[in-house]
Design a protein around this motif. Structure first.
Motif, PDB file in Angstrom:
ATOM      1  N   ARG A  30      -1.440  25.151  28.110  1.00 25.19           N
ATOM      2  CA  ARG A  30      -0.744  26.406  27.793  1.00 25.19           C
ATOM      3  C   ARG A  30      -1.661  27.622  27.869  1.00 25.19           C
ATOM      4  O   ARG A  30      -1.195  28.743  27.947  1.00 25.19           O
ATOM      5  CB  ARG A  30      -0.121  26.311  26.404  1.00 25.19           C
ATOM      6  N   THR A  31      -2.969  27.375  27.811  1.00 27.76           N
ATOM      7  CA  THR A  31      -3.932  28.473  27.814  1.00 27.76           C
ATOM      8  C   THR A  31      -4.783  28.378  29.071  1.00 27.76           C
ATOM      9  O   THR A  31      -5.449  27.362  29.294  1.00 27.76           O
ATOM     10  CB  THR A  31      -4.827  28.410  26.551  1.00 27.76           C
ATOM     11  N   PHE A  32      -4.749  29.416  29.861  1.00 25.02           N
ATOM     12  CA  PHE A  32      -5.468  29.454  31.130  1.00 25.02           C
ATOM     13  C   PHE A  32      -6.586  30.489  30.999  1.00 25.02           C
ATOM     14  O   PHE A  32      -6.391  31.670  31.252  1.00 25.02           O
ATOM     15  CB  PHE A  32      -4.503  29.798  32.271  1.00 25.02           C
ATOM     16  N   ASP A  33      -7.748  30.004  30.556  1.00 25.56           N
ATOM     17  CA  ASP A  33      -8.866  30.899  30.285  1.00 25.56           C
ATOM     18  C   ASP A  33     -10.174  30.242  30.701  1.00 25.56           C
ATOM     19  O   ASP A  33     -10.174  29.190  31.359  1.00 25.56           O
ATOM     20  CB  ASP A  33      -8.880  31.297  28.803  1.00 25.56           C
ATOM     21  N   SER A  35     -12.250  28.566  28.973  1.00 23.60           N
ATOM     22  CA  SER A  35     -12.462  27.217  28.447  1.00 23.60           C
ATOM     23  C   SER A  35     -11.791  26.170  29.330  1.00 23.60           C
ATOM     24  O   SER A  35     -12.304  25.060  29.482  1.00 23.60           O
ATOM     25  CB  SER A  35     -11.975  27.101  26.998  1.00 23.60           C
TER      26      SER A  35
END
Length: 175
Positions: A30-33, A35
């Motif tokens: 859900r998080t595209f960063d 990390s």
């Protein structure tokens, strides 16, 4: 698409059959960063260190729908990449019965039936749509890695004598 190259990323230990993370369906990314980019680099480093052709995130203990690959298709073309939130949208063509192994079951390999063609759709580390189509060994890899993200290992698709042989080998390996 930013791909990890040898020398980038941190090698993480591969989880072995028996670890519950391998039998748990993975959560969507859900998080595209940054990390996520580091995780992809770590996955490539871990896969290359273990001399693999593909690696799912849960194989290094991260229960996310993500896998990386570096393998050839039936025409000898090399494919290198990653897919987050993959969906196996097609698995068709002839059934190929060939040797298959897994980094989470080291030293074991069994003839496994897989479709000759596979198509996976998902997103990259930036959240952009990707569609990956593979034939031959690459199709096998795509099907294998999608299975991991559903909490499966390749021996789950074995039947008949191949399944019995795999179960005997697993029991012997645990002694």
């Amino acid at each position: 698409m930013s791909e990890a190259v040898r020398g980038r990323g941190t090698v993480r230990p591969i989880r072995m059959l028996g670890d519950p993370v391998l039998r748990t369906e993975c959560d969507p990314v859900r998080t595209f960063d940054a990390s996520l980019e580091r995780l992809v680099d770590d996955m490539f480093a871990s896969m290359y260190e273990a001399t693999g052709a593909g690696l799912a995130a849960n194989q290094i203990g991260v229960p996310l729908q993500l896998f990386v690959y570096d393998c050839k298709d039936d025409k000898g073309r090399r494919h290198v990449g990653h897919v987050a939130n993959p969906r196996l949208v097609a698995a068709d063509g002839a059934m190929l019965d060939d040797q298959e192994g897994c980094l989470s079951l080291p030293g074991l390999g069994f003839n496994t039936l897989r479709h000759a063609r596979a198509v996976v759709e998902g997103v990259d580390i930036k959240g952009e749509p990707v569609r990956v189509e593979g034939t031959g060994y690459f199709a096998r890899c795509l099907q294998h890695e999608c299975g991991h993200l559903r909490g499966e290992v390749y021996i789950d698709v074995l039947t008949g004598e191949a399944r019995r042989e795999a179960m005997r080998a697993l029991r012997a390996a645990r002694r």
